[in-house]
Design an enzyme around this catalytic site. Structure first.
Site, short mmCIF file in Angstrom:
data_model
loop_
_atom_site.label_atom_id
_atom_site.label_comp_id
_atom_site.label_asym_id
_atom_site.label_seq_id
_atom_site.Cartn_x
_atom_site.Cartn_y
_atom_site.Cartn_z
N TYR A 1 -2.56 -0.35 8.06
CA TYR A 1 -3.71 -1.20 8.63
C TYR A 1 -3.73 -0.98 10.25
O TYR A 1 -2.89 -0.48 10.74
CB TYR A 1 -3.22 -2.48 8.35
CG TYR A 1 -3.11 -2.89 7.01
CD1 TYR A 1 -4.63 -3.09 6.45
CD2 TYR A 1 -2.15 -3.30 6.15
CE1 TYR A 1 -4.65 -3.65 5.13
CE2 TYR A 1 -2.33 -3.73 4.79
CZ TYR A 1 -3.61 -3.74 4.12
OH TYR A 1 -3.77 -4.10 3.00
N ARG B 1 0.86 -1.30 -0.17
CA ARG B 1 0.07 -0.18 -0.19
C ARG B 1 0.83 1.26 -0.04
O ARG B 1 1.19 1.85 1.02
CB ARG B 1 -0.81 -0.06 1.32
CG ARG B 1 -1.61 -1.25 1.42
CD ARG B 1 -2.83 -1.02 1.99
NE ARG B 1 -3.97 -1.31 1.17
CZ ARG B 1 -5.05 -1.18 1.79
NH1 ARG B 1 -5.34 -1.32 3.16
NH2 ARG B 1 -6.13 -1.36 1.16
P1 NAD Z 1 -8.92 -3.14 6.37
O1 NAD Z 1 -9.98 -3.69 5.30
O2 NAD Z 1 -7.84 -3.79 6.68
O3 NAD Z 1 -9.84 -2.67 7.67
C1 NAD Z 1 -10.78 -1.94 7.49
C2 NAD Z 1 -11.00 -0.84 8.40
O4 NAD Z 1 -11.15 -1.52 9.76
C3 NAD Z 1 -9.72 0.00 9.06
O5 NAD Z 1 -9.98 1.22 8.89
C4 NAD Z 1 -9.20 -0.53 10.22
O6 NAD Z 1 -8.74 0.47 11.01
C5 NAD Z 1 -10.61 -0.76 10.96
N1 NAD Z 1 -10.64 -1.71 12.23
C6 NAD Z 1 -9.75 -2.67 12.46
N2 NAD Z 1 -10.07 -3.19 13.97
C7 NAD Z 1 -11.30 -2.22 14.23
C8 NAD Z 1 -12.18 -2.33 15.36
N3 NAD Z 1 -11.78 -2.96 16.37
N4 NAD Z 1 -13.00 -1.42 15.63
C9 NAD Z 1 -13.38 -0.44 14.43
N5 NAD Z 1 -12.57 -0.27 13.30
C10 NAD Z 1 -11.51 -1.29 13.37
O7 NAD Z 1 -8.41 -1.63 5.73
P2 NAD Z 1 -8.43 -1.01 4.46
O8 NAD Z 1 -10.05 -0.30 4.51
O9 NAD Z 1 -7.98 -1.72 3.52
O10 NAD Z 1 -7.48 0.18 4.59
C11 NAD Z 1 -7.00 0.84 5.69
C12 NAD Z 1 -6.34 1.91 5.28
O11 NAD Z 1 -5.27 1.77 4.63
C13 NAD Z 1 -7.27 3.22 4.48
O12 NAD Z 1 -7.99 3.92 5.29
C14 NAD Z 1 -6.04 3.96 3.88
O13 NAD Z 1 -5.65 4.74 5.00
C15 NAD Z 1 -4.86 2.81 3.87
N6 NAD Z 1 -4.73 2.62 2.42
C16 NAD Z 1 -3.61 3.04 1.90
C17 NAD Z 1 -3.33 2.87 0.46
C18 NAD Z 1 -2.36 3.18 -0.23
O14 NAD Z 1 -1.42 4.32 0.24
N7 NAD Z 1 -1.84 2.53 -1.45
C19 NAD Z 1 -4.51 2.25 -0.29
C20 NAD Z 1 -5.47 1.69 0.42
C21 NAD Z 1 -5.68 1.92 1.86
#
Ligand code: NAD
Length: 374
Positions: A226, A120
């Site tokens: 993450y 990411r």
């Molecule tokens: P994910 O699918 O792993 O998780 C989904 C969400 O669940 C996350 O926001 C995480 O913080 C949240 N979570 C985990 N445990 C929790 C709990 N107990 N209670 C409430 N929420 C909880 O993550 P995702 O959506 O694929 O990505 C997370 C972040 O990664 C994005 O918001 C972004 O900032 C970053 N990201 C970066 C890139 C990049 O730079 N290429 C691409 C995609 C995402």
């Protein structure tokens, strides 16, 4: 010239295709050639004729196209059978749970790329299938829940009476959660949200939703963005603190995941029992363990008190035209990134941090640090 095979997905539930005709045309212009298994794009609105028009050679089966140097598919195959040594194979691989398949790829001499391991980073963002697909899934989750709810989402003031806006609670505000908030807001709902990563609060506010503040002590995120895994005590505290918000919500959408680990259980039966009949919960983490007690993959569960628990995994399959278009954009970005325009060669270079992050097997071995066994 490198030949690329686009497989037809074999899981009957799968509706998407890895590469669409427009991108085949673009990549053909760069020097790639394509074989496409007949019917590959049928369910997503891309007929064989469109692939032929784009310059692809249609083949009757994937085995017939396995002489290609690069093989693209979405879901992991059952095995590496039929693939030739040296082939570069791109798909989801579920590498944390599919050790036997990894060994099979390694022993077959296949170079296996795992889509879920694409780093990411800003540079790799164009190739990030996780993001492209889960943002669509976040949208579909709200649409599905809204269609099932015995209530409308927006406020309505009419001579016949006033309807209050529905309340929507989004737990986990990553890629799917942000899109779910934006969709619910557009439909006129009142939206609350919570995530363990404190950086998210600002993003939630900027979409016009309220951030529920829960102090769980040490939280935070990894350098890949993450969430860090919570302790059992922290989870318990979170469950208690968010229970009241769940009870007053008409729709609860959970997207909480911890990369490479089981999803946290965030909503128990005790809370569901106190929710209003007709309320809808969409659990978008069912296949990684489930955020919601009683949720079932690909099934709807209605509890004794009338709460509807919907399965929220793979919702992007409901919008296969756009999901395929985005996936295809991701695969195209990957192929383009590793294509050397001067030599006209595709380079599997471990000097490149993207390739190093997602190539799991090469030269008969598992080479990725995270999956190597001593
Ligand atoms: P994910 O699918 O792993 O998780 C989904 C969400 O669940 C996350 O926001 C995480 O913080 C949240 N979570 C985990 N445990 C929790 C709990 N107990 N209670 C409430 N929420 C909880 O993550 P995702 O959506 O694929 O990505 C997370 C972040 O990664 C994005 O918001 C972004 O900032 C970053 N990201 C970066 C890139 C990049 O730079 N290429 C691409 C995609 C995402």
């Amino acid at each position: 010239m490198k030949t690329v095979l686009v497989c037809r997905e074999t899981d009957p539930r799968e509706t998407r295709v890895a590469l669409i005709p427009d991108d085949i045309k673009k990549l053909t212009g760069m020097g790639f050639s394509f074989k496409v298994v007949r019917g590959a794009g049928e369910k997503s609105g891309f007929p064989d004729a469109a692939y032929e028009k784009a310059g692809a050679v249609m083949v009757a089966s994937e085995q017939e196209g396995y002489d290609s140097e690069i093989v693209l598919r979405i879901l992991k195959p059952q095995s590496a059978a039929g693939l030739r040594p040296g082939t570069l194979h791109l798909s989801y691989l579920d590498p944390f749970n599919e050790k036997a398949l990894l060994h099979d790829f390694a022993e077959s001499g296949v170079q296996a790329v795992s889509l879920e391991m694409i780093p990411r980073t800003t540079l790799a963002q164009k190739m990030d299938v996780q993001s492209s697909q889960t943002s669509l899934a976040g949208y579909v989750a709200v649409i599905n829940a809204a269609a099932r709810l015995p209530k409308i989402l927006p406020m309505m003031v009419t001579p016949s009476g006033t309807i209050n806006p529905a309340r929507v609670f989004i737990i986990g505000v990553g890629v799917a959660g942000l899109q779910a908030i934006a969709t619910a807001k557009r439909l006129g709902a009142r939206v609350d949200a919570f995530d363990t990563r404190p950086v998210v609060e600002e993003q939630v506010r900027s979409l016009g939703a309220s951030f529920i503040k829960i102090d769980l002590g040490e939280m935070g995120q990894t350098d890949q963005g993450y969430a860090k895994e919570l302790t059992p005590e922290q989870i318990k505290k979170q469950q208690e603190a968010q229970a009241k918000v769940c009870e007053r919500s008409n729709i609860v959408i959970t997207t909480a995941k911890v990369f490479g680990r089981k999803a946290p259980r965030l909503i128990g039966r005790d809370v569901i029992d106190r929710m209003q009949p007709g309320s809808v919960i969409v659990d978008m983490a069912v296949s990684t363990g489930g955020n919601v007690e009683g949720s079932k993959l690909f099934e709807e569960v209605v509890t004794e008190n009338g709460v509807i628990i919907m399965s929220g995994d793979f919702l992007e399959r409901q919008v296969p035209f756009d999901a395929s278009k985005m996936l295809s954009g991701n695969f195209t970005a990957f192929l383009t990134h590793f294509y050397n325009r001067e030599t006209k060669e595709f380079e599997v270079s471990l000097q490149d941090e993207i390739m190093r992050g997602c190539l799991l097997t090469q030269g008969g071995k598992i080479i990725h640090e995270r999956f190597k066994e001593n």
